[in-house]
Write a protein that holds these residues in place. Structure first.
Motif, PDB file in Angstrom:
ATOM      1  N   ALA A  62       0.345   0.906   3.923  1.00 42.03           N
ATOM      2  CA  ALA A  62      -0.798   1.689   2.907  1.00 42.03           C
ATOM      3  C   ALA A  62       0.408   1.806   1.656  1.00 42.03           C
ATOM      4  N   GLU A  63       1.805   1.825   2.546  1.00 41.93           N
ATOM      5  CA  GLU A  63       3.020   2.656   1.361  1.00 41.93           C
ATOM      6  C   GLU A  63       3.742   1.643   0.654  1.00 41.93           C
ATOM      7  N   GLY A  64       3.306   0.334   1.869  1.00 40.01           N
ATOM      8  CA  GLY A  64       4.417  -0.799   0.433  1.00 40.01           C
ATOM      9  C   GLY A  64       3.414  -0.808  -0.602  1.00 40.01           C
ATOM     10  N   ALA A  65       1.463  -1.193  -0.031  1.00 40.81           N
ATOM     11  CA  ALA A  65       0.979  -1.949  -1.472  1.00 40.81           C
ATOM     12  C   ALA A  65       1.683  -0.664  -2.401  1.00 40.81           C
ATOM     13  N   GLN A  66       1.270   0.466  -2.100  1.00 48.75           N
ATOM     14  CA  GLN A  66       1.626   1.364  -3.635  1.00 48.75           C
ATOM     15  C   GLN A  66       2.213   0.907  -4.512  1.00 48.75           C
ATOM     16  N   GLN A  67       4.289   0.732  -3.452  1.00 47.29           N
ATOM     17  CA  GLN A  67       5.052   0.554  -3.935  1.00 47.29           C
ATOM     18  C   GLN A  67       4.664  -1.073  -4.896  1.00 47.29           C
ATOM     19  N   VAL A  68       4.190  -2.092  -4.404  1.00 47.48           N
ATOM     20  CA  VAL A  68       3.974  -3.259  -5.420  1.00 47.48           C
ATOM     21  C   VAL A  68       3.046  -3.581  -6.732  1.00 47.48           C
ATOM     22  N   LEU A  69       2.007  -2.191  -6.262  1.00 48.34           N
ATOM     23  CA  LEU A  69       0.842  -2.239  -6.921  1.00 48.34           C
ATOM     24  C   LEU A  69       0.784  -1.067  -8.197  1.00 48.34           C
ATOM     25  N   ALA A  70       1.645  -0.346  -8.256  1.00 49.85           N
ATOM     26  CA  ALA A  70       1.937   1.355  -8.684  1.00 49.85           C
ATOM     27  C   ALA A  70       3.786   1.842  -9.003  1.00 49.85           C
ATOM     28  N   ALA A 342      12.913  -9.153  -9.012  1.00 51.46           N
ATOM     29  CA  ALA A 342      14.083  -8.690  -7.964  1.00 51.46           C
ATOM     30  C   ALA A 342      13.757  -8.196  -6.819  1.00 51.46           C
ATOM     31  N   ALA A 343      15.233  -8.160  -5.918  1.00 51.94           N
ATOM     32  CA  ALA A 343      15.705  -8.132  -4.231  1.00 51.94           C
ATOM     33  C   ALA A 343      14.513  -6.231  -4.323  1.00 51.94           C
ATOM     34  N   THR A 344      13.584  -6.394  -3.606  1.00 52.66           N
ATOM     35  CA  THR A 344      13.023  -4.611  -3.242  1.00 52.66           C
ATOM     36  C   THR A 344      12.928  -3.902  -1.871  1.00 52.66           C
ATOM     37  N   GLU A 345      13.066  -3.397  -1.397  1.00 54.34           N
ATOM     38  CA  GLU A 345      13.462  -2.442  -0.335  1.00 54.34           C
ATOM     39  C   GLU A 345      12.055  -2.121   0.332  1.00 54.34           C
ATOM     40  N   ILE A 346      10.995  -2.793   1.061  1.00 58.21           N
ATOM     41  CA  ILE A 346       9.957  -2.343   1.388  1.00 58.21           C
ATOM     42  C   ILE A 346      10.532  -2.318   2.446  1.00 58.21           C
ATOM     43  N   GLY A 347       8.830  -1.434   3.481  1.00 55.08           N
ATOM     44  CA  GLY A 347       8.979  -0.515   5.034  1.00 55.08           C
ATOM     45  C   GLY A 347      10.884  -1.334   5.275  1.00 55.08           C
ATOM     46  N   GLY A 348      11.579  -0.766   4.940  1.00 57.56           N
ATOM     47  CA  GLY A 348      12.960  -1.248   5.667  1.00 57.56           C
ATOM     48  C   GLY A 348      13.363  -3.188   5.676  1.00 57.56           C
ATOM     49  N   HIS A 349      12.506  -3.426   5.281  1.00 56.00           N
ATOM     50  CA  HIS A 349      12.586  -4.830   4.928  1.00 56.00           C
ATOM     51  C   HIS A 349      13.066  -4.934   3.091  1.00 56.00           C
TER      52      HIS A 349
END
Length: 458
Positions: A62-70, A342-349
């Motif tokens: 859910a946290e990753g989805a929030q990053q990508v969409l919001a 651009a390169a983005t950190e999501i969930g530690g990756h």
């Protein structure tokens, strides 16, 4: 065996040379579920032969989805091959447009989707639902395929709201042409390489003929509407008339081609998503008689014999919970794609620049961190106190962020009104206990979703 990408993201095991290509083609939703179960919330999936291989970076939390969409939505664009195929077939409307095109379209369309404006369409939805209920009196052996029936109802409702009186001809053309175009989009959108659309192959020619017919009926209605505006069921203007009259601050609006693009996208998104939610909600209550009885008791207590209206949405909380739980288990948009700028950190990756990023509501909606016993149908998950305890993007059937579905209130309005009227009139018992599904532009049932119905009121 797990392999590691350069960015340190675990990869799903595939076969030599082709990776997970066949798994994605035969069962993409199951493949995404296995990827999360085996490797966690950020997983890389390779598909296709060397030189044409796609690398998909899947984000399931859910946290990753929030990053990508919001929260970091500007870094994730609709630039992938699939969206381009949708754009080429259904036009550059609100679903597919980007940047200044999208902002201009959104500014023009937003006033037409205010809560007050959308609530005015409740009567048209109720009228079309009454037509469906009347037709069911002739159902053979008292059995209906709720997936097919709700597709027809949702299409008639959105066509009526878009076009006013020009419904029947539009519905016939959409019924005939949409499946041809949708299959064409899917085949090209997920293929490692495509021949040009202009080559005279049988597939290209079938799709071109379907697009020509669909475009022609929309263009004809738009041209006629410029001469004689139509009225909707409430005596006001239909959505096409309002779209044609919309103007921005600079005094400009949509030209005829842009109008057609918006109409095609509204037809596509406006009926397929609602149809999925309604069809699976009915099939699920047909398998769960206690939940069905509780919903029917609420409907009877709140509505009695009167026709529901927009004000009743807040008065039917349990029915709304039933609908939301159906949308959790069967999200109309089960997979959402973006391209990382651009390169983005999501969930530690670190997801690299240029990566194809996949969000999967189908998977996130079954994530055990947010949904205990996730495959169980339980409308109580959407009681207010339960919703308050979950991350915002544990449930996102309408997307989210600045590109959240503009029609989500309309979809909920239509679904709750139709569901209330249908469950008040009929009891449902599922005949098909399992319904196979396929993800295309939207989630679709690939087999029958039959229910035995019994009239509960004269």
């Amino acid at each position: 065996m797990t392999v590691e990408a350069d960015a340190g993201i675990p990869g799903l095991e595939g076969v030599p040379l082709l990776g997970s290509l066949f798994d994605l083609k035969s069962d993409s939703l199951g493949t995404y579920l296995r990827a999360r179960q085996r490797h966690g919330d950020v997983v890389r999936i390779s598909a296709g032969p060397p030189g044409l291989r796609a690398e998909l970076y899947c984000v399931f939390s859910a946290e990753g989805a929030q990053q990508v969409l919001a929260s970091e939505s500007a870094n994730f664009r609709k630039d992938n091959a699939f969206y381009q195929e949708v754009r080429d077939s259904f036009g550059n409307g609100l679903l597919t447009s980007q940047d200044e095109d999208y902002l201009r379209q959104r500014r023009l369309v937003q006033p037409l989707f205010t809560r007050k404006r959308v609530d005015g369409y409740a009567g048209a939805v109720a009228d079309e639902t009454e037509g469906t209920l009347a037709a069911w009196a002739e159902a053979r052996d008292g059995i209906v395929d709720v997936a097919a029936e709700m597709t027809h109802l949702a299409l008639r409702a959105v066509a009526r709201i878009l076009f006013g009186t020009d419904v029947d001809a539009t519905v016939d053309v959409v019924d005939r042409c949409f499946p041809v175009i949708t299959e064409y989009v899917l085949r090209r959108g997920y293929s490692p390489a495509n021949i040009p659309r202009g080559w005279p192959t049988p597939g290209n020619r079938r799709a071109a003929a379907a697009m020509d017919e669909l475009y022609a009926v929309c263009d004809g209605i738009i041209a006629a509407r410029g001469k004689a505006p139509a009225a909707d069921a409430e005596g006001g203007e239909d959505l096409l008339t309002l779209l044609a009259a919309a103007e921005g601050a600079d005094g400009t609006g949509f030209d005829a081609a842009e109008l057609r693009d918006q109409v095609l996208i509204f037809l596509l998104a406006g009926h397929e998503t609602t149809a999925t939610s309604l069809g699976f909600a009915l099939h699920l209550v047909g398998r769960h008689p206690e939940e069905q009885a509780r919903a029917r008791e609420e409907i009877s207590r709140v509505l009695g014999d009167r026709t529901p209206g927009a004000a009743d949405l807040d008065r039917l909380p349990y029915l709304t919970q039933v609908l939301k739980e159906a949308m959790r288990l069967y999200p109309a948009a089960p997979v959402i794609g973006r391209k990382a700028v651009a390169a983005t950190e999501i969930g530690g990756h670190v997801v690299p620049a240029g990566a194809d990023v996949i969000l999967a509501p189908w998977v996130t909606h079954r994530h055990p961190a947010y949904w205990p016993d996730p495959d169980r149908f339980d409308p109580g998950r959407f009681a207010p106190e339960a919703e308050a305890g979950r991350p915002r993007y544990a449930w996102f059937p309408f997307g989210g962020g600045p590109r959240a579905c503009i029609g989500q209130h309309f979809s909920m309005l239509e679904s709750v009104i139709a569901l209330a009227m249908i469950l008040r009139a009929y009891e449902f018992e599922a005949v098909d206990t399992e319904v196979p599904v396929h993800t295309g532009i939207t989630l679709r049932a690939t087999g029958p979703a039959r229910c035995r119905i019994r009239r509960t009121r004269p």
